[in-house]
Design a protein around this motif. Sequence first.
Motif, PDB file in Angstrom:
ATOM      1  N   ARG A 171      79.609-120.199  23.228  1.00 12.73           N
ATOM      2  CA  ARG A 171      80.904-119.610  23.566  1.00 12.73           C
ATOM      3  C   ARG A 171      81.114-118.271  22.861  1.00 12.73           C
TER       4      ARG A 171
ATOM      5  N   ASP B  86      88.457-120.996  24.349  1.00 12.64           N
ATOM      6  CA  ASP B  86      87.372-121.972  24.241  1.00 12.64           C
ATOM      7  C   ASP B  86      86.698-121.914  22.878  1.00 12.64           C
TER       8      ASP B  86
ATOM      9  N   ALA C 272      78.372-124.655  27.989  1.00  8.54           N
ATOM     10  CA  ALA C 272      79.029-124.831  26.685  1.00  8.54           C
ATOM     11  C   ALA C 272      80.117-125.894  26.762  1.00  8.54           C
ATOM     12  N   SER C 273      80.902-125.888  27.840  1.00  7.87           N
ATOM     13  CA  SER C 273      81.955-126.895  28.018  1.00  7.87           C
ATOM     14  C   SER C 273      81.371-128.287  28.127  1.00  7.87           C
ATOM     15  N   SER C 274      80.262-128.418  28.865  1.00  8.57           N
ATOM     16  CA  SER C 274      79.618-129.727  29.009  1.00  8.57           C
ATOM     17  C   SER C 274      79.091-130.237  27.675  1.00  8.57           C
ATOM     18  N   LEU C 275      78.486-129.353  26.898  1.00  7.28           N
ATOM     19  CA  LEU C 275      78.006-129.728  25.564  1.00  7.28           C
ATOM     20  C   LEU C 275      79.169-130.182  24.683  1.00  7.28           C
ATOM     21  N   ASN C 276      80.258-129.419  24.736  1.00  3.46           N
ATOM     22  CA  ASN C 276      81.448-129.741  23.948  1.00  3.46           C
ATOM     23  C   ASN C 276      82.018-131.110  24.327  1.00  3.46           C
TER      24      ASN C 276
ATOM     25  N   GLN D 116      76.064-126.071  19.169  1.00  4.34           N
ATOM     26  CA  GLN D 116      75.493-125.332  20.309  1.00  4.34           C
ATOM     27  C   GLN D 116      76.606-124.752  21.184  1.00  4.34           C
ATOM     28  N   ALA D 117      77.641-125.585  21.436  1.00  6.73           N
ATOM     29  CA  ALA D 117      78.755-125.135  22.275  1.00  6.73           C
ATOM     30  C   ALA D 117      79.465-123.946  21.639  1.00  6.73           C
TER      31      ALA D 117
ATOM     32  N   SER E 129      86.363-124.951  20.156  1.00  7.06           N
ATOM     33  CA  SER E 129      85.133-125.338  19.457  1.00  7.06           C
ATOM     34  C   SER E 129      85.346-125.394  17.945  1.00  7.06           C
TER      35      SER E 129
ATOM     36  N   TYR F 140      78.233-129.856  19.290  1.00  7.08           N
ATOM     37  CA  TYR F 140      79.394-129.010  18.984  1.00  7.08           C
ATOM     38  C   TYR F 140      78.947-127.620  18.532  1.00  7.08           C
TER      39      TYR F 140
END
Length: 774
Positions: free
Chosen positions: A660, A670, A630-634, A655-656, A674, A653
């Motif tokens: 999360r 987190d 999720a962090s990588s997607l963000n 998806q993240a 988002s 954004y």
Amino acid sequence: MVEFVGREEELQKLHQLLQDNKQVAIAAIAGMGGVGKTELALQYAIQHHETYNGGLCWLLPKTGDVGIQVVQFARMQLDLKPPEDFDLLAQVQYCWRRWREGDVLLMLDDVSDYEQVKPYLQSLPSRFKVLMTTRQKLGRIAKLSLDVLQPEAALELLKSLLKETPGRIEKELALANQLCEWLGYLPLGVELVGRYLARKQDLSLTEMLRRLEKKRLEQPAFIKPEADMTAQRGVLAAFELSWQELQDDDKQLGCLLSLFAAAPLPWKLVEQCLPEEDAEDLEEIRDDRLLNLHLVQRKGEGIYQLHPLLREFFQYKLTGLEQAEELKRSLCRVIVAVAKEIPETPALEQITAVSPAIPHIAEVANNLIQYVSDEDLPWPFDCNARFYEAQGLYNQSAPWFEQCLEVTKKRLGETHPDVATSLNNLANLYRYQGKYSEAEPLFLQALELWRHLGGEEHLDVAIGLNNLAYLYLYQGRYSEAKPLFLQALELWRRLRGEEHLDVATSLNNLGLLYNCQGRYSEAEPLLLQALELTRRLVGEKHIYFATSLTNLANLYLHQGRNSEVEPLYLETLELMLGLRGEEHPDVANSLNNLALLYKSQGRYSEAEPLFLQALELTRHLLKKEHPDVASSLNNLASLYKSQERYTEAEPLYQQALELRRKLLGEEHPDVAQSFNNLASLYDSQGRYIEAESLYQKALALRRKLLGEEHPDVGASLNNLARLYDYQDRCNEAKSLYQQALDICERYLGENHPNTVTVRKNLADLRDRLSQNPE
């Protein structure tokens, strides 16, 4: 007729071997029983009969004197009449001299003692070629060492045996491959089982595999070959021939080898299992007996292995061996000693060094654990778990920690210290996997058990407090984490003294917490102290030092000290690559951090490939549903948003945010991030109504979780103020800008980029208001 498959290359090599010698070519097809030596020799004779127009002569040394067989063949097939007053050797030589014209192929099947046949072959004319099959090595004689079939060829052989029931293999293809693997791709094993299945058309491959695993080499399919097979013995009988040639010490060594896993085996482990035996004597048994009879294979320098079915055979023989129990206990002692040598957090070099022992440690854990003492019980499980955990292979690590907990509870009882440690280890792994709700009860159980067993003033209690606090940190439960971190630090200082790695870890974790809370001025001295202590205790080429360096660099990034950050991130990336290898979550994290820095500096073309690499690596290692994914997607979405690539940013954004919420719950920092980031995207697109709602959600959540005075709260206030500013809601904007500026100045300092940005926003708004008071 069974098709002959998988040996085309060996047939070509064999023919070349027989042609290379102009005088006498003696090629030995060597190999363990059941590998197909006789069948290969027969197929060679069939395919190349035209080459040998002087004829083919098949001799069987084990059925009688080869010289007598040669003379009988010559009399019956060639109408030769060697003088009866000649001795046997002279009669054989007479036959050689008067043999039919042309090249001749002599085939000696299953030679066990070359010295017995050698006298008859020494005076052969050069047109004679001699081909032998043997289980032994025959000195300088040219040889073709025959191995088992390749997996594809073994499957093809099995298919050919079942061609009368087409589709049977395809229907259970995975089981067919598994069946061939269980048989070790041994041609005799595959043919026997294939013929057995052909006779029993209603027998599924699943059931066949179950029967083999239950009865092993005594399963009826292995016992007796059919009449039209080249092989005249079943697997057990074929191996029994070699067993009969072994001395007692040879048999003991073979049985010991069978206790190890069906995997390449470092010989030094074998020597350690027999400390009272002379190493040179063991070497002689290995080389002159087991290797010579092809009962063991050399796989590399100091590395040996039993074929899977030979391993089954030696285990079958082990049951009747007097020393069986002591061999098992000795092996377990050696394996536990190896497991204890592996560090808690092994680096790549240490992982590589221990890799050959891992299958054998697993074998002890799975099949010999009853021979491991109570005090050593967790080691085989923990060692395998740490091996995979250190590589970021958390899904492979989890079953070992889970099994360890189950076994220790069963044997040692629910309240044993090793049970507490097992609970803690499994909880830590669940935290790495992002399974926070599953980790918490295990951490709490471990801490409670340690308190019960050792009281409050115990090192294990400090470990429990620290690990529970670290979980709360990841969950954004900062107010709950802080007192636990402080208690752990105080305990470690009292019990360990100031100069200890546990103290460094505790300082580092407390600094990390303050960083997350935006208390940067309090975080920095703790992180610097932890870094220096770690450097003194373990040096700069250690995973703890790399982690400490990363945390300090992250702090500097939050403080906007970008010129200090880059060299630290580059150093940690290099360290992680060296210590962890290219495929590890810590490497993905380092790539991500460096990309974040480049993005903040507007170096987008350098940031993007790093973000993409980090995302791909994280997905590959941690699977799709993990907080780090999720962090990588963000982060990738944030880059695209900065580049005004809005259509690419929005789904990332979303998806993240969805991930999360699912993994971390609705109340987590987190999730607030988002909300804020998606709102900022909508803001940039002029979608103000959607943006306002999300900005407000982010602000409310950050205030609740982080307190009123946190830099992230300041960022949310600034973002919402800017939105109101665009909408000419000037008084609301002015109030929010002022609140944001107060927070930024207090916690980030006058010159931090965020402070400068908010100050400028407020100044611009005041200028517009002064020019247009209405």
